[in-house]
Design a protein around this motif. Sequence first.
Motif, PDB file in Angstrom:
ATOM      1  N   GLU A   1       0.841  -1.183   0.000  1.00 29.35           N
ATOM      2  CA  GLU A   1       0.000   0.000   0.000  1.00 29.35           C
ATOM      3  C   GLU A   1       0.889   1.251   0.000  1.00 29.35           C
ATOM      4  O   GLU A   1       1.893   1.309   0.693  1.00 29.35           O
ATOM      5  N   SER A   2       0.499   2.288  -0.744  1.00 30.14           N
ATOM      6  CA  SER A   2       1.287   3.511  -0.745  1.00 30.14           C
ATOM      7  C   SER A   2       0.989   4.360   0.468  1.00 30.14           C
ATOM      8  O   SER A   2       1.865   5.054   0.975  1.00 30.14           O
ATOM      9  N   SER A   3      -0.257   4.340   0.969  1.00 27.58           N
ATOM     10  CA  SER A   3      -0.618   5.078   2.169  1.00 27.58           C
ATOM     11  C   SER A   3      -1.692   4.312   2.931  1.00 27.58           C
ATOM     12  O   SER A   3      -2.546   3.660   2.325  1.00 27.58           O
ATOM     13  N   ILE A   4      -1.636   4.400   4.254  1.00 21.89           N
ATOM     14  CA  ILE A   4      -2.564   3.681   5.120  1.00 21.89           C
ATOM     15  C   ILE A   4      -3.054   4.647   6.192  1.00 21.89           C
ATOM     16  O   ILE A   4      -2.288   5.476   6.693  1.00 21.89           O
ATOM     17  N   LEU A   5      -4.336   4.538   6.550  1.00 16.95           N
ATOM     18  CA  LEU A   5      -4.912   5.377   7.597  1.00 16.95           C
ATOM     19  C   LEU A   5      -5.517   4.494   8.671  1.00 16.95           C
ATOM     20  O   LEU A   5      -6.329   3.609   8.378  1.00 16.95           O
ATOM     21  N   ILE A   6      -5.127   4.735   9.928  1.00 19.04           N
ATOM     22  CA  ILE A   6      -5.736   4.080  11.083  1.00 19.04           C
ATOM     23  C   ILE A   6      -6.294   5.174  11.975  1.00 19.04           C
ATOM     24  O   ILE A   6      -5.550   6.031  12.457  1.00 19.04           O
ATOM     25  N   SER A   7      -7.602   5.170  12.183  1.00 15.07           N
ATOM     26  CA  SER A   7      -8.226   6.193  13.011  1.00 15.07           C
ATOM     27  C   SER A   7      -9.003   5.539  14.145  1.00 15.07           C
ATOM     28  O   SER A   7      -9.466   4.407  14.034  1.00 15.07           O
ATOM     29  N   GLY A   8      -9.140   6.271  15.222  1.00 19.19           N
ATOM     30  CA  GLY A   8      -9.872   5.767  16.377  1.00 19.19           C
ATOM     31  C   GLY A   8      -9.821   6.773  17.504  1.00 19.19           C
ATOM     32  O   GLY A   8      -8.957   7.658  17.529  1.00 19.19           O
ATOM     33  N   GLY A   9     -10.745   6.661  18.437  1.00 20.84           N
ATOM     34  CA  GLY A   9     -10.805   7.588  19.552  1.00 20.84           C
ATOM     35  C   GLY A   9      -9.643   7.420  20.507  1.00 20.84           C
ATOM     36  O   GLY A   9      -8.844   6.478  20.406  1.00 20.84           O
ATOM     37  N   THR A  10      -9.549   8.341  21.464  1.00 19.70           N
ATOM     38  CA  THR A  10      -8.515   8.258  22.488  1.00 19.70           C
ATOM     39  C   THR A  10      -8.652   6.952  23.260  1.00 19.70           C
ATOM     40  O   THR A  10      -9.751   6.555  23.626  1.00 19.70           O
ATOM     41  N   PRO A 132      -6.227  15.469  -2.465  1.00 20.46           N
ATOM     42  CA  PRO A 132      -5.289  14.680  -3.289  1.00 20.46           C
ATOM     43  C   PRO A 132      -4.511  13.650  -2.476  1.00 20.46           C
ATOM     44  O   PRO A 132      -4.219  12.556  -2.976  1.00 20.46           O
ATOM     45  N   LEU A 133      -4.187  13.968  -1.215  1.00 19.69           N
ATOM     46  CA  LEU A 133      -3.506  13.000  -0.357  1.00 19.69           C
ATOM     47  C   LEU A 133      -4.481  11.909   0.080  1.00 19.69           C
ATOM     48  O   LEU A 133      -4.126  10.725   0.118  1.00 19.69           O
ATOM     49  N   TRP A 134      -5.711  12.290   0.390  1.00 21.62           N
ATOM     50  CA  TRP A 134      -6.739  11.315   0.786  1.00 21.62           C
ATOM     51  C   TRP A 134      -6.939  10.268  -0.301  1.00 21.62           C
ATOM     52  O   TRP A 134      -7.093   9.077  -0.002  1.00 21.62           O
ATOM     53  N   ARG A 135      -6.891  10.660  -1.547  1.00 19.13           N
ATOM     54  CA  ARG A 135      -7.085   9.726  -2.653  1.00 19.13           C
ATOM     55  C   ARG A 135      -5.975   8.691  -2.733  1.00 19.13           C
ATOM     56  O   ARG A 135      -6.180   7.593  -3.253  1.00 19.13           O
ATOM     57  N   ARG A 136      -4.792   9.024  -2.211  1.00 19.60           N
ATOM     58  CA  ARG A 136      -3.667   8.088  -2.247  1.00 19.60           C
ATOM     59  C   ARG A 136      -3.758   7.026  -1.159  1.00 19.60           C
ATOM     60  O   ARG A 136      -3.015   6.049  -1.194  1.00 19.60           O
ATOM     61  N   ILE A 137      -4.635   7.239  -0.185  1.00 17.92           N
ATOM     62  CA  ILE A 137      -4.736   6.291   0.923  1.00 17.92           C
ATOM     63  C   ILE A 137      -5.555   5.089   0.469  1.00 17.92           C
ATOM     64  O   ILE A 137      -6.753   5.176   0.251  1.00 17.92           O
ATOM     65  N   GLU A 138      -4.892   3.956   0.329  1.00 20.21           N
ATOM     66  CA  GLU A 138      -5.532   2.764  -0.240  1.00 20.21           C
ATOM     67  C   GLU A 138      -6.144   1.860   0.820  1.00 20.21           C
ATOM     68  O   GLU A 138      -7.004   1.037   0.511  1.00 20.21           O
ATOM     69  N   ALA A 139      -5.689   1.968   2.060  1.00 22.02           N
ATOM     70  CA  ALA A 139      -6.236   1.146   3.147  1.00 22.02           C
ATOM     71  C   ALA A 139      -6.650   2.073   4.280  1.00 22.02           C
ATOM     72  O   ALA A 139      -5.840   2.861   4.771  1.00 22.02           O
ATOM     73  N   ARG A 140      -7.922   1.986   4.684  1.00 22.88           N
ATOM     74  CA  ARG A 140      -8.450   2.855   5.748  1.00 22.88           C
ATOM     75  C   ARG A 140      -9.117   1.988   6.803  1.00 22.88           C
ATOM     76  O   ARG A 140     -10.069   1.268   6.506  1.00 22.88           O
ATOM     77  N   VAL A 141      -8.598   2.068   8.020  1.00 21.27           N
ATOM     78  CA  VAL A 141      -9.088   1.246   9.123  1.00 21.27           C
ATOM     79  C   VAL A 141      -9.545   2.156  10.250  1.00 21.27           C
ATOM     80  O   VAL A 141      -8.825   3.085  10.630  1.00 21.27           O
ATOM     81  N   GLU A 142     -10.743   1.900  10.763  1.00 16.34           N
ATOM     82  CA  GLU A 142     -11.241   2.668  11.907  1.00 16.34           C
ATOM     83  C   GLU A 142     -11.416   1.711  13.087  1.00 16.34           C
ATOM     84  O   GLU A 142     -12.099   0.694  12.976  1.00 16.34           O
ATOM     85  N   ILE A 143     -10.796   2.046  14.216  1.00 12.52           N
ATOM     86  CA  ILE A 143     -10.867   1.211  15.408  1.00 12.52           C
ATOM     87  C   ILE A 143     -11.996   1.713  16.298  1.00 12.52           C
ATOM     88  O   ILE A 143     -11.997   2.865  16.726  1.00 12.52           O
ATOM     89  N   ALA A 144     -12.949   0.856  16.563  1.00 14.17           N
ATOM     90  CA  ALA A 144     -14.048   1.195  17.466  1.00 14.17           C
ATOM     91  C   ALA A 144     -13.802   0.540  18.818  1.00 14.17           C
ATOM     92  O   ALA A 144     -12.901  -0.293  18.972  1.00 14.17           O
ATOM     93  N   GLY A 145     -14.599   0.905  19.799  1.00 15.05           N
ATOM     94  CA  GLY A 145     -14.458   0.312  21.122  1.00 15.05           C
ATOM     95  C   GLY A 145     -14.887  -1.149  21.130  1.00 15.05           C
ATOM     96  O   GLY A 145     -15.597  -1.617  20.237  1.00 15.05           O
ATOM     97  N   LEU A 146     -14.434  -1.862  22.144  1.00 13.55           N
ATOM     98  CA  LEU A 146     -14.813  -3.261  22.299  1.00 13.55           C
ATOM     99  C   LEU A 146     -16.301  -3.370  22.633  1.00 13.55           C
ATOM    100  O   LEU A 146     -16.846  -2.558  23.380  1.00 13.55           O
TER     101      LEU A 146
END
Length: 204
Positions: A1-10, A132-146
Amino acid sequence: ESSILISGGTASGKTSLLRSVRQTLDRVRFRILYFHMARLGPAGLIRVLARHLRIPACRSQPETVQEITKTIAEVLGQMQLWIDEANLLEDDTFAELRTLAEADLEKDCGLTILFAGLPTLRDRLQSLHLFPLWRRIEARVEIAGLKRHEGAPFIAHHLGPQTAARLDEGALAVLSDHSRGMPGLLLPYAKRVLREMPTGAISA
């Protein structure tokens, strides 16, 4: 992947996830440079990269960027640039990262950029000037709570099944509600409860 995004709360476990993934990667094949500097500016980013790759300072920053991408492509083959707390980066730093990723239009330079940050990072990257940077992100993962049923296995994994078994369903429900299912809160809460009640079953 050229760019990856992992997002999630504190306290959702983003940094813990990065730590676990790093332990599984072949260190011969992948060189990982980890940043946890929220106020990292574009010039500082290039200086740190150049120093890490032992590239002498060039006359201009664009020339240094070219040397960085050339070194990655020709010498390293694969490099991972991981940026934690990326939601606090300056817009100019995001622009410089895009420059690094697109330095060679003919081929992939071998650089993978991983962004980890709060959910607001997703919205910010979708803004007009960063799209333009967002378009390069090929893998996007969002971490939710258990979820509630995941709390017991999580605590058992960290504290042992016998210790976790002392917490009944009611106690686990209270811990889940107070922590909002966030691993970084659930585990400390469970440890505190178990420490203050060292023996016997624990109910709500």
